[in-house]
Every structure is written in C-alpha cells, then in structure tokens.
Scaffold this motif. Sequence first.
Motif, PDB file in Angstrom:
ATOM      1  N   GLU A  16       0.600   6.870  -6.684  1.00  0.00           N
ATOM      2  CA  GLU A  16      -0.477   7.845  -6.827  1.00  0.00           C
ATOM      3  C   GLU A  16       0.037   9.274  -6.687  1.00  0.00           C
ATOM      4  O   GLU A  16       0.943   9.549  -5.890  1.00  0.00           O
ATOM      5  CB  GLU A  16      -1.540   7.625  -5.740  1.00  0.00           C
ATOM      6  CG  GLU A  16      -2.326   6.340  -5.855  1.00  0.00           C
ATOM      7  CD  GLU A  16      -3.448   6.432  -6.878  1.00  0.00           C
ATOM      8  OE1 GLU A  16      -3.516   7.431  -7.616  1.00  0.00           O
ATOM      9  OE2 GLU A  16      -4.265   5.486  -6.920  1.00  0.00           O
TER      10      GLU A  16
ATOM     11  N   ALA B 185      -3.600   4.293   4.215  1.00  0.00           N
ATOM     12  CA  ALA B 185      -2.382   4.836   3.612  1.00  0.00           C
ATOM     13  C   ALA B 185      -2.288   6.332   3.851  1.00  0.00           C
ATOM     14  O   ALA B 185      -1.225   6.859   4.206  1.00  0.00           O
ATOM     15  CB  ALA B 185      -2.357   4.524   2.118  1.00  0.00           C
ATOM     16  N   LEU B 186      -3.393   7.042   3.663  1.00  0.00           N
ATOM     17  CA  LEU B 186      -3.390   8.483   3.869  1.00  0.00           C
ATOM     18  C   LEU B 186      -3.164   8.824   5.343  1.00  0.00           C
ATOM     19  O   LEU B 186      -2.450   9.787   5.668  1.00  0.00           O
ATOM     20  CB  LEU B 186      -4.705   9.089   3.374  1.00  0.00           C
ATOM     21  CG  LEU B 186      -4.775  10.621   3.354  1.00  0.00           C
ATOM     22  CD1 LEU B 186      -3.673  11.202   2.468  1.00  0.00           C
ATOM     23  CD2 LEU B 186      -6.137  11.083   2.870  1.00  0.00           C
TER      24      LEU B 186
ATOM     25  N   LYS C 251      -0.407   3.046  -6.444  1.00  0.00           N
ATOM     26  CA  LYS C 251      -1.595   3.321  -7.257  1.00  0.00           C
ATOM     27  C   LYS C 251      -2.609   2.177  -7.120  1.00  0.00           C
ATOM     28  O   LYS C 251      -2.265   1.002  -7.210  1.00  0.00           O
ATOM     29  CB  LYS C 251      -1.200   3.504  -8.725  1.00  0.00           C
ATOM     30  CG  LYS C 251      -2.357   3.881  -9.633  1.00  0.00           C
ATOM     31  CD  LYS C 251      -1.858   4.357 -11.001  1.00  0.00           C
ATOM     32  CE  LYS C 251      -1.234   5.743 -10.890  1.00  0.00           C
ATOM     33  NZ  LYS C 251      -0.908   6.312 -12.228  1.00  0.00           N
TER      34      LYS C 251
ATOM     35  N   THR D 115      -4.294   1.258  -4.488  1.00  0.00           N
ATOM     36  CA  THR D 115      -4.360   0.530  -3.218  1.00  0.00           C
ATOM     37  C   THR D 115      -5.798   0.455  -2.711  1.00  0.00           C
ATOM     38  O   THR D 115      -6.526   1.451  -2.722  1.00  0.00           O
ATOM     39  CB  THR D 115      -3.488   1.205  -2.137  1.00  0.00           C
ATOM     40  OG1 THR D 115      -3.768   0.583  -0.878  1.00  0.00           O
ATOM     41  CG2 THR D 115      -3.781   2.687  -2.008  1.00  0.00           C
TER      42      THR D 115
ATOM     43  N   GLU E 141      -6.591   2.835   0.808  1.00  0.00           N
ATOM     44  CA  GLU E 141      -6.214   4.247   0.673  1.00  0.00           C
ATOM     45  C   GLU E 141      -6.434   5.027   1.965  1.00  0.00           C
ATOM     46  O   GLU E 141      -5.639   5.907   2.311  1.00  0.00           O
ATOM     47  CB  GLU E 141      -6.997   4.896  -0.469  1.00  0.00           C
ATOM     48  CG  GLU E 141      -6.622   6.353  -0.699  1.00  0.00           C
ATOM     49  CD  GLU E 141      -7.323   6.952  -1.907  1.00  0.00           C
ATOM     50  OE1 GLU E 141      -7.238   8.190  -2.057  1.00  0.00           O
ATOM     51  OE2 GLU E 141      -7.944   6.197  -2.678  1.00  0.00           O
ATOM     52  N   ASP E 142      -7.493   4.711   2.689  1.00  0.00           N
ATOM     53  CA  ASP E 142      -7.780   5.437   3.921  1.00  0.00           C
ATOM     54  C   ASP E 142      -6.639   5.274   4.924  1.00  0.00           C
ATOM     55  O   ASP E 142      -6.143   6.255   5.495  1.00  0.00           O
ATOM     56  CB  ASP E 142      -9.099   4.952   4.522  1.00  0.00           C
ATOM     57  CG  ASP E 142      -9.468   5.715   5.784  1.00  0.00           C
ATOM     58  OD1 ASP E 142      -9.637   6.938   5.701  1.00  0.00           O
ATOM     59  OD2 ASP E 142      -9.570   5.085   6.849  1.00  0.00           O
TER      60      ASP E 142
ATOM     61  N   MET F  63       2.322   6.444  -2.001  1.00  0.00           N
ATOM     62  CA  MET F  63       1.142   5.582  -1.988  1.00  0.00           C
ATOM     63  C   MET F  63       1.073   4.820  -3.306  1.00  0.00           C
ATOM     64  O   MET F  63       1.172   5.413  -4.383  1.00  0.00           O
ATOM     65  CB  MET F  63      -0.135   6.415  -1.804  1.00  0.00           C
ATOM     66  CG  MET F  63      -1.398   5.566  -1.644  1.00  0.00           C
ATOM     67  SD  MET F  63      -2.934   6.561  -1.653  1.00  0.00           S
ATOM     68  CE  MET F  63      -2.645   7.665  -0.272  1.00  0.00           C
TER      69      MET F  63
ATOM     70  N   ASP G  63       0.816  -1.209   0.000  1.00  0.00           N
ATOM     71  CA  ASP G  63       0.000   0.000   0.000  1.00  0.00           C
ATOM     72  C   ASP G  63       0.854   1.266   0.000  1.00  0.00           C
ATOM     73  O   ASP G  63       0.520   2.243  -0.664  1.00  0.00           O
ATOM     74  CB  ASP G  63      -0.925   0.019   1.221  1.00  0.00           C
ATOM     75  CG  ASP G  63      -1.822  -1.202   1.287  1.00  0.00           C
ATOM     76  OD1 ASP G  63      -2.569  -1.430   0.315  1.00  0.00           O
ATOM     77  OD2 ASP G  63      -1.758  -1.935   2.285  1.00  0.00           O
TER      78      ASP G  63
END
Length: 353
Positions: free
Chosen positions: A97, A277-278, A269, A271, A274-275, A267, A78
Amino acid sequence: MTTVKKVVMCIGVAGSLSLSGLQVHAGGELNVLTWEGYTDPSFVEPFEKASGCKLSATYVGSNDEYPAKLGAGGGVYDVVSPSVDTTSILRKMGLVEALDTSKIAHWNELYEPFRNHPGVTHDGVVYGVPNTWGSIALMYMKDKFPTPPTSAAVLWDKDLAGKISVWDDKTEIYITARLLFGKDVNVYDLSDEQLEKVKQKLIEQKPLIRKYWATAGELVNLYANGEVWISNTWGGYQSALLADQNIEMVEFIPEENADGWADAWQMIKGTPNEDCALKWLNYVISPEGQCGVVGITGYSGANPVALKTCLTDEQFSVLHQDDFNYINSLDLWREPARVGKYIEIWNAVKAAQ
C-alpha cells in the motif's frame, strides 16, 4: 565483549516503555513477515498489551523470500520488513500500500536520505517506513587470526578451506564484484561479462565453504560448534549473540568496502488488519520501538530523535547515529537493474558441482 554488545546490554527496553502514542482497544491481528530480532517479545508484548493487536511472526533468511512468499499469496501477511533493494520490487508487483505519512507520527524525525530512498519513496509517494540500517561486514574469531585480515580475499583463502561461511543470498555477487573490478564498480548494474566472471569466482570459492548460512541462528551455531572461523555477518547482531556465549568476534569493513543496508516496514495491499498495521508502523519508529529493536539487534536505527531517549552519547556514536556519512561511505543497497539475472547467477553458483 564487543562495543556493540555493550550498547545492546545497556539499553533498557521493557522497563522504559510508555507506549503513550497507542490507545488500548479490543481485538486485532497482525501477521508479520520479517527478519530475526524485529519482533522480539521484549518490545512486542508491550505493544500487544497497549494496542490490542496480537502479533504473529514468520521469519525470512534472505530478501528474495519476500517476493516469492508474497507472490504466492500475499493475503497471509499484513506487514513485511524487506531491505530497500526489495521494497521497490514489492511496489512494482503491486503488493504493498501507499502510505499517508500524516498518519505516521514520527515520520519527519527519520533520516532524510532514508525517507527519500527510491526503495521508500517513488514519484512522491511513500511505500515504506525505514526502521534499521547497518553494514554487511566480515567477521572472524579473534583467537584464530593472529594477523587480522583486511581484505575480502580472505574468503577465498585455501588455507581456510572448510572454515568459511557466507550468506545464502544474491548479495554475495556485490562483494565479489568489488573484489574483481574495484570498489567503485556499480555492483547493481553489472554486464553479462562481469556477471560471468563473478559467477566463476564464486564457484571457485564454493569448495572452501563449510556452509551457506541462511539465518542468524544458523551462523551463530556454526561458530559456537567450531565449524566456522570467518564469514560475513549482519553487522552487530550475530557477534553480540556469540558474545553471549563468551566467543570473542571481530567485525571489520574490508578494503574493498562493504554493503550498506536499510530495512523498511511496508503494509500489504488489501490487508484486513489495516488498523493494527498502521499502529505497528507508528510503533516501530517511536522511542519504544526504536529503542527496543536496537537494544535487541545492535543495529543502527532510522529515528535518531527516538534513540536519543535511550542511548548515551557514547552509544549513539558507536552506532553511527551522529554520523550519517558512515552509511554514505558504504555501498548502500538498491534494486539491481536486472534482479532476475542476479538471482539466476546466484542459483547457478549453488548448483555448480
């Protein structure tokens, strides 16, 4: 005990984590491809508890592993944390990303030269979050060198045969090129003729090498077992680990200069996580994340505002957080013009008989 080691010991991590920027929520995964020290439980466990994201880490020993592993199936991970000479390669491969920095709370606190580095921002679009930085210094056992070495030429000293170790990484080309052609040479765009001379110089060194080290722990063990007396190092980290074993090390920047490095989180692309990861990208440059990773590794951090919350003025200065000219004085990594050729040269050195 090294000064950096004192800094590492003095930074409180788990006891000072407030994680005020994270909201607890149920469930989530985060599969990470990264370096040793970047996912230490001391600061990962509080993140997991507050975010609900369970982190699983796989470690690399060189930047070349990132495109190799991700190109073979990037969906496994991720987030990743390559150096800025490799972040651009992952972008060109279409593996990472673009990031919306309005969703990254501490973005504007990061050192501007890192935010604007071509490995981080391309055509006005951000593809990485700078995390840590430092030097690829040389390091030796203090009691083995009555006269302190000052030049990278010591790594070719035949009197030290079998007591030398260097990193198994194409960046060995850089220090060798500066030794051969002067410290102002552009090591990221060497000609075929220059690369051939570098290759031969590295092949000349090969019989003197005890082992090409791949991980921080491997190099630490080589020193602890008395197999190696001198090497290059991820500045601050391995010497601190050896200080834990009461082995006194000295780091130095050779007269030919040293590589400067910076790592950035990216990050992957597409993934599905994403939540999480952010949340991680936000965390690593928050006071909790920066104090955590600097406290474990001894590296310098990308967010000086965050580090002001946990470092004394002396510690801040030791890590060059108040003097960005230090990183400018080093040969800061960037993607080689012909990265494939550099990898080919390094592989040829290791294959030489």
